[in-house]
Design a protein around this motif. Structure first.
Motif, PDB file in Angstrom:
ATOM      1  N   LEU A   6       0.838  -1.212   0.000  1.00 57.28           N
ATOM      2  CA  LEU A   6       0.000   0.000   0.000  1.00 57.28           C
ATOM      3  C   LEU A   6       0.871   1.260   0.000  1.00 57.28           C
ATOM      4  CD1 LEU A   6      -2.863  -0.899   2.518  1.00 57.28           C
ATOM      5  CD2 LEU A   6      -3.081  -0.534   0.064  1.00 57.28           C
ATOM      6  N   GLY A   7       1.895   1.255   0.858  1.00 57.91           N
ATOM      7  CA  GLY A   7       2.785   2.416   0.916  1.00 57.91           C
ATOM      8  C   GLY A   7       3.485   2.652  -0.406  1.00 57.91           C
ATOM      9  N   TYR A   8       3.929   1.565  -1.033  1.00 55.23           N
ATOM     10  CA  TYR A   8       4.623   1.715  -2.305  1.00 55.23           C
ATOM     11  C   TYR A   8       3.655   2.108  -3.415  1.00 55.23           C
ATOM     12  CZ  TYR A   8       9.055   1.058  -4.700  1.00 55.23           C
ATOM     13  OH  TYR A   8      10.235   1.286  -5.349  1.00 55.23           O
ATOM     14  N   GLY A   9       2.398   1.678  -3.287  1.00 60.43           N
ATOM     15  CA  GLY A   9       1.384   2.073  -4.266  1.00 60.43           C
ATOM     16  C   GLY A   9       1.061   3.557  -4.193  1.00 60.43           C
ATOM     17  N   VAL A  10       1.101   4.114  -2.993  1.00 54.67           N
ATOM     18  CA  VAL A  10       0.807   5.535  -2.807  1.00 54.67           C
ATOM     19  C   VAL A  10       1.773   6.404  -3.605  1.00 54.67           C
ATOM     20  CG1 VAL A  10       0.904   7.420  -1.119  1.00 54.67           C
ATOM     21  CG2 VAL A  10      -0.332   5.329  -0.573  1.00 54.67           C
ATOM     22  N   ILE A  11       3.066   6.053  -3.576  1.00 57.90           N
ATOM     23  CA  ILE A  11       4.038   6.900  -4.274  1.00 57.90           C
ATOM     24  C   ILE A  11       3.854   6.825  -5.783  1.00 57.90           C
ATOM     25  CG2 ILE A  11       5.706   6.662  -2.401  1.00 57.90           C
ATOM     26  CD1 ILE A  11       7.329   4.793  -4.167  1.00 57.90           C
ATOM     27  N   VAL A 241     -10.277  -2.919  -5.856  1.00 59.59           N
ATOM     28  CA  VAL A 241     -11.076  -1.687  -5.729  1.00 59.59           C
ATOM     29  C   VAL A 241     -10.934  -1.127  -4.318  1.00 59.59           C
ATOM     30  CG1 VAL A 241     -13.401  -0.723  -5.746  1.00 59.59           C
ATOM     31  CG2 VAL A 241     -12.721  -2.356  -7.520  1.00 59.59           C
ATOM     32  N   PHE A 242     -11.004  -2.012  -3.317  1.00 59.16           N
ATOM     33  CA  PHE A 242     -10.871  -1.596  -1.920  1.00 59.16           C
ATOM     34  C   PHE A 242      -9.512  -0.937  -1.687  1.00 59.16           C
ATOM     35  CE2 PHE A 242      -9.386  -2.810   2.395  1.00 59.16           C
ATOM     36  CZ  PHE A 242     -10.290  -2.062   3.139  1.00 59.16           C
ATOM     37  N   VAL A 243      -8.453  -1.589  -2.183  1.00 67.43           N
ATOM     38  CA  VAL A 243      -7.105  -1.061  -2.031  1.00 67.43           C
ATOM     39  C   VAL A 243      -6.967   0.270  -2.779  1.00 67.43           C
ATOM     40  CG1 VAL A 243      -4.689  -1.444  -2.679  1.00 67.43           C
ATOM     41  CG2 VAL A 243      -6.013  -3.289  -1.644  1.00 67.43           C
ATOM     42  N   ALA A 244      -7.560   0.346  -3.972  1.00 62.95           N
ATOM     43  CA  ALA A 244      -7.462   1.559  -4.790  1.00 62.95           C
ATOM     44  C   ALA A 244      -8.063   2.761  -4.068  1.00 62.95           C
ATOM     45  CB  ALA A 244      -8.169   1.343  -6.122  1.00 62.95           C
ATOM     46  N   VAL A 245      -9.177   2.555  -3.394  1.00 64.13           N
ATOM     47  CA  VAL A 245      -9.823   3.653  -2.668  1.00 64.13           C
ATOM     48  C   VAL A 245      -8.902   4.164  -1.560  1.00 64.13           C
ATOM     49  CG1 VAL A 245     -11.747   4.277  -1.155  1.00 64.13           C
ATOM     50  CG2 VAL A 245     -12.169   2.887  -3.187  1.00 64.13           C
ATOM     51  N   ILE A 250      -5.046   8.447   0.339  1.00 67.23           N
ATOM     52  CA  ILE A 250      -3.747   8.810   0.924  1.00 67.23           C
ATOM     53  C   ILE A 250      -2.928   9.631  -0.070  1.00 67.23           C
ATOM     54  CG2 ILE A 250      -1.576   7.920   1.857  1.00 67.23           C
ATOM     55  CD1 ILE A 250      -3.128   5.461   2.815  1.00 67.23           C
ATOM     56  N   ALA A 251      -2.964   9.231  -1.347  1.00 66.26           N
ATOM     57  CA  ALA A 251      -2.196   9.952  -2.369  1.00 66.26           C
ATOM     58  C   ALA A 251      -2.677  11.393  -2.511  1.00 66.26           C
ATOM     59  CB  ALA A 251      -2.299   9.227  -3.710  1.00 66.26           C
ATOM     60  N   TYR A 259      10.013  10.350  -2.197  1.00 64.84           N
ATOM     61  CA  TYR A 259      11.173   9.598  -1.717  1.00 64.84           C
ATOM     62  C   TYR A 259      10.976   9.117  -0.287  1.00 64.84           C
ATOM     63  CZ  TYR A 259      15.949   8.261  -0.644  1.00 64.84           C
ATOM     64  OH  TYR A 259      17.053   7.557  -0.263  1.00 64.84           O
ATOM     65  N   TRP A 260      10.450   9.991   0.578  1.00 65.35           N
ATOM     66  CA  TRP A 260      10.329   9.627   1.993  1.00 65.35           C
ATOM     67  C   TRP A 260       9.260   8.559   2.193  1.00 65.35           C
ATOM     68  CZ3 TRP A 260      14.581  10.902   3.811  1.00 65.35           C
ATOM     69  CH2 TRP A 260      15.195  12.109   3.467  1.00 65.35           C
ATOM     70  N   ILE A 261       8.191   8.612   1.408  1.00 61.78           N
ATOM     71  CA  ILE A 261       7.175   7.552   1.520  1.00 61.78           C
ATOM     72  C   ILE A 261       7.754   6.227   1.035  1.00 61.78           C
ATOM     73  CG2 ILE A 261       4.873   6.787   0.786  1.00 61.78           C
ATOM     74  CD1 ILE A 261       4.121   9.708   0.397  1.00 61.78           C
ATOM     75  N   SER A 262       8.545   6.283  -0.047  1.00 59.79           N
ATOM     76  CA  SER A 262       9.149   5.049  -0.570  1.00 59.79           C
ATOM     77  C   SER A 262      10.122   4.453   0.444  1.00 59.79           C
ATOM     78  CB  SER A 262       9.863   5.324  -1.899  1.00 59.79           C
ATOM     79  OG  SER A 262      11.014   6.119  -1.710  1.00 59.79           O
ATOM     80  N   ILE A 263      10.859   5.310   1.148  1.00 63.27           N
ATOM     81  CA  ILE A 263      11.780   4.821   2.177  1.00 63.27           C
ATOM     82  C   ILE A 263      11.004   4.123   3.286  1.00 63.27           C
ATOM     83  CG2 ILE A 263      13.238   5.615   4.090  1.00 63.27           C
ATOM     84  CD1 ILE A 263      14.770   5.451   1.558  1.00 63.27           C
ATOM     85  N   TYR A 264       9.880   4.711   3.683  1.00 66.35           N
ATOM     86  CA  TYR A 264       9.066   4.144   4.768  1.00 66.35           C
ATOM     87  C   TYR A 264       8.511   2.783   4.359  1.00 66.35           C
ATOM     88  CZ  TYR A 264       6.689   5.035   9.217  1.00 66.35           C
ATOM     89  OH  TYR A 264       6.304   5.000  10.538  1.00 66.35           O
TER      90      TYR A 264
END
Length: 408
Positions: A6-11, A241-245, A250-251, A259-264
Motif C-alpha cells: 500500500l505504501g509503495y502504491g501511494v508513491i 477496488v478496496f485497495v485503490a480507494v 492517501i495519495a 522519496y520519503w514515503i518510498s523509504i518508509y
C-alpha cells in the motif's frame, strides 16, 4: 506485505498525479482519481500479461531517459557548474548532503533498498516466467548494472537542474520540469512516457499482487473456504477496488515527498518481510510462530522508533538509524521464538521437500533431455560468463567516467 505494498502504491499514484497534472493542467486530486480508475480498468483487463507489456515498454523508455535525455540536461548544466554547486549549496556533493546527515543515515539508505529489493514481491514475481536458471542469471547481471545506471544518471540530471533552473520548490517536479522545458519536445514526451510507463508497471503489479494476497492468502484462509477460479478472480478484483480507494485517498492527502514515503514502505518490507523469507528458506527450526513474531516485532519497532525519533521524544546514538534497530529486533525475535517453539509436522515436511528441490537440477535435467543438450549447456554457461565479465568492464568505464568528470 499488504501494508508495505500500500505504501509503495501511494508513491506511484502521487508520481502519476504530478506528471499528469503538470501536462494537462487538471488539478492534482482529480488527476489522482482519474488515474486510479484507469489503473483499475487496466488491471482488470490486462492482468499480469499487461504488467509484462508495460515492463518491457518501461525498460526501453527508461533507458532512453538515462542514455539520451538525462545526459542532455547534464550537458546543458556542464560538469564544472555542477561541481561548483557545493559553493552555492554547502556540502552538496558530500556523503551527508546539504543537510549534513550522519554517515549512519547514508548507510541506512543503502540498507533500505538492499533489504527491500531482496524480498519485494513486485520484483520476485518477475522470475516466474523465466525459462531456466541461465535466463535468471543473465537478467540478474544486467539488472544489477542497469538499476544504479538508470537511477544515478537521473539523480545527476536532477543536480544539473539545480544549475539550469535553481529554486524549484517542489523537488518531486524537478525532472518533469526538465522534460517539459529544457529538452526537445519529442524527447521530453518520451521522458514523460517513460515516467508513466514505470508508474503504470509498478502500480499495476502492486494492485494485482495485493488483490491476489487479499483474495487467496487472507480471504480463503480467514473463512476456511476454497474459492473457484472465477470466484477468486471476482474477490481479487473487489480487493483491488478496496485497495485503490485507500491508496487514492492517501495519495490525494500527499503526506510527504515521494522519496520519503518510498523509504518508509521499503523499510517495512526490509524489517518485516526479509528475515522471515530468509528464515523460511534456510532455517530448519523456522515456523509460523517465529514468522508472525518477527514480522510483528520488526515492523512495530520500526514505526515506533522512527516516530519517537521524528518527534524528538527519543534520540538514537550517532550512526544508528531506526531501520537498523528494527531489523535487529526482527532478526532477534525470529531466533528467540524459533528456538523456544518447534515447527509442525507440516512445516518440517515442506522444508524437507523444498530442500530436495533444486532449480539447477531441473535446468540440467531439461538440457540433458535434448539431443545436443551438453553443447547447449556449455554454450549457456559461456554466454553467462561473457555477460558477467562484459558488464563489470562496462560498469568500470561508466562509473570511472563520472567520478573523473565530477572530480570525486
Amino acid at each position: 506485505m499488504i501494508v508495505g505494498l500500500l505504501g509503495y502504491g501511494v508513491i506511484q499514484l502521487i508520481g502519476a498525479g504530478l506528471v499528469l497534472s503538470q501536462v494537462t493542467g487538471i488539478s492534482f486530486p482529480l488527476m489522482i482519481v482519474l488515474f486510479t480508475l484507469a489503473l483499475l480498468v487496466f488491471c482488470a483487463l490486462g492482468g499480469m500479461y499487461g504488467v509484462v507489456v508495460t515492463d518491457t515498454i518501461m525498460l526501453f523508455t527508461m533507458l532512453a531517459i538515462s542514455c539520451l535525455i538525462a545526459p542532455l540536461l547534464i550537458g546543458q548544466a556542464g560538469f564544472d557548474n555542477m561541481k561548483a554547486l557545493s559553493e552555492t549549496i554547502p556540502f552538496y556533493w558530500t556523503i551527508g548532503g546539504a543537510e549534513q546527515r550522519p554517515l549512519g543515515w547514508s548507510i541506512s539508505q543503502f540498507l533500505v533498498w538492499i533489504l527491500f529489493f531482496s524480498c519485494t514481491p513486485a520484483l520476485v514475481s518477475r522470475v516466474f516466467p523465466a525459462k531456466n536458471d541461465f535466463v535468471i542469471l543473465k537478467a540478474a547481471v544486467i539488472g544489477v548494472f542497469l538499476a544504479p545506471f538508470m537511477q544515478v544518471i537521473v539523480f545527476l540530471a536532477a543536480g544539473g537542474m539545480q544549475v539550469i533552473q535553481p529554486g524549484i520548490e517542489t523537488t518531486d517536479n524537478v525532472m518533469i520540469i526538465g522534460f517539459m522545458n529544457h529538452v526537445p519536445e519529442a524527447l521530453g514526451g518520451l521522458g514523460l512516457a517513460g515516467l508513466m510507463a514505470s508508474i503504470m508497471s509498478t502500480a499495476s503489479t502492486l494492485f494485482v499482487l495485493t488483490g491476489f494476497a487479499l483474495a487467496r492468502d487472507l480471504y480463503e484462509h480467514l473463512f476456511d473456504k476454497k474459492l473457484s477460479e472465477k470466484r477468486s478472480l471476482r474477490v481479487g478484483r473487489y480487493a483491488q477496488v478496496f485497495v485503490a480507494v485507500i491508496v487514492c485517498v492517501i495519495a490525494i492527502m500527499q503526506p510527504a515527498a515521494i522519496y520519503w514515503i518510498s523509504i518508509y514502505a521499503g523499510a517495512i518490507f526490509g524489517v518485516g518481510w526479509l528475515p522471515t523469507v530468509v528464515g523460511g528458506l534456510e532455517w530448519k527450526r523456522m515456523n509460523s510462530q517465529a514468522a508472525i513474531g518477527s514480522m510483528t516485532a520488526g515492523t512495530t519497532a520500526f514505526i515506533v522508533v522512527d516516530e519517537l525519533v521524528r518527534r524528538d521524544i527519543m534520540t538514537l546514538p550517532i550512526h544508528i538509524d531506526s531501520l537498523m534497530v528494527a531489523f535487529a529486533v526482527g532478526v532477534l525475535t525470529l531466533f528467540i521464538v524459533g528456538f523456544t517453539t518447534s515447527p509442525s509436522a507440516h512445516e518440517q515436511a515442506f522444508y524437507k521437500k523444498m530442500k530436495q528441490t533444486s532449480m539447477s537440477g531441473i535446468t540440467i535435467k531439461d538440457f540433458a533431455s535434448r539431443p545436443d543438450g551438453l553443447a547447449q549447456l556449455k554454450k549457456q554457461y559461456k554466454q553467462t560468463m561473457i555477460i558477467c565479465i562484459s558488464f563489470v568492464f562496462i560498469a568500470a568505464i561508466v562509473w570511472g567516467y563520472f567520478l573523473m568528470m565530477l572530480g570525486f
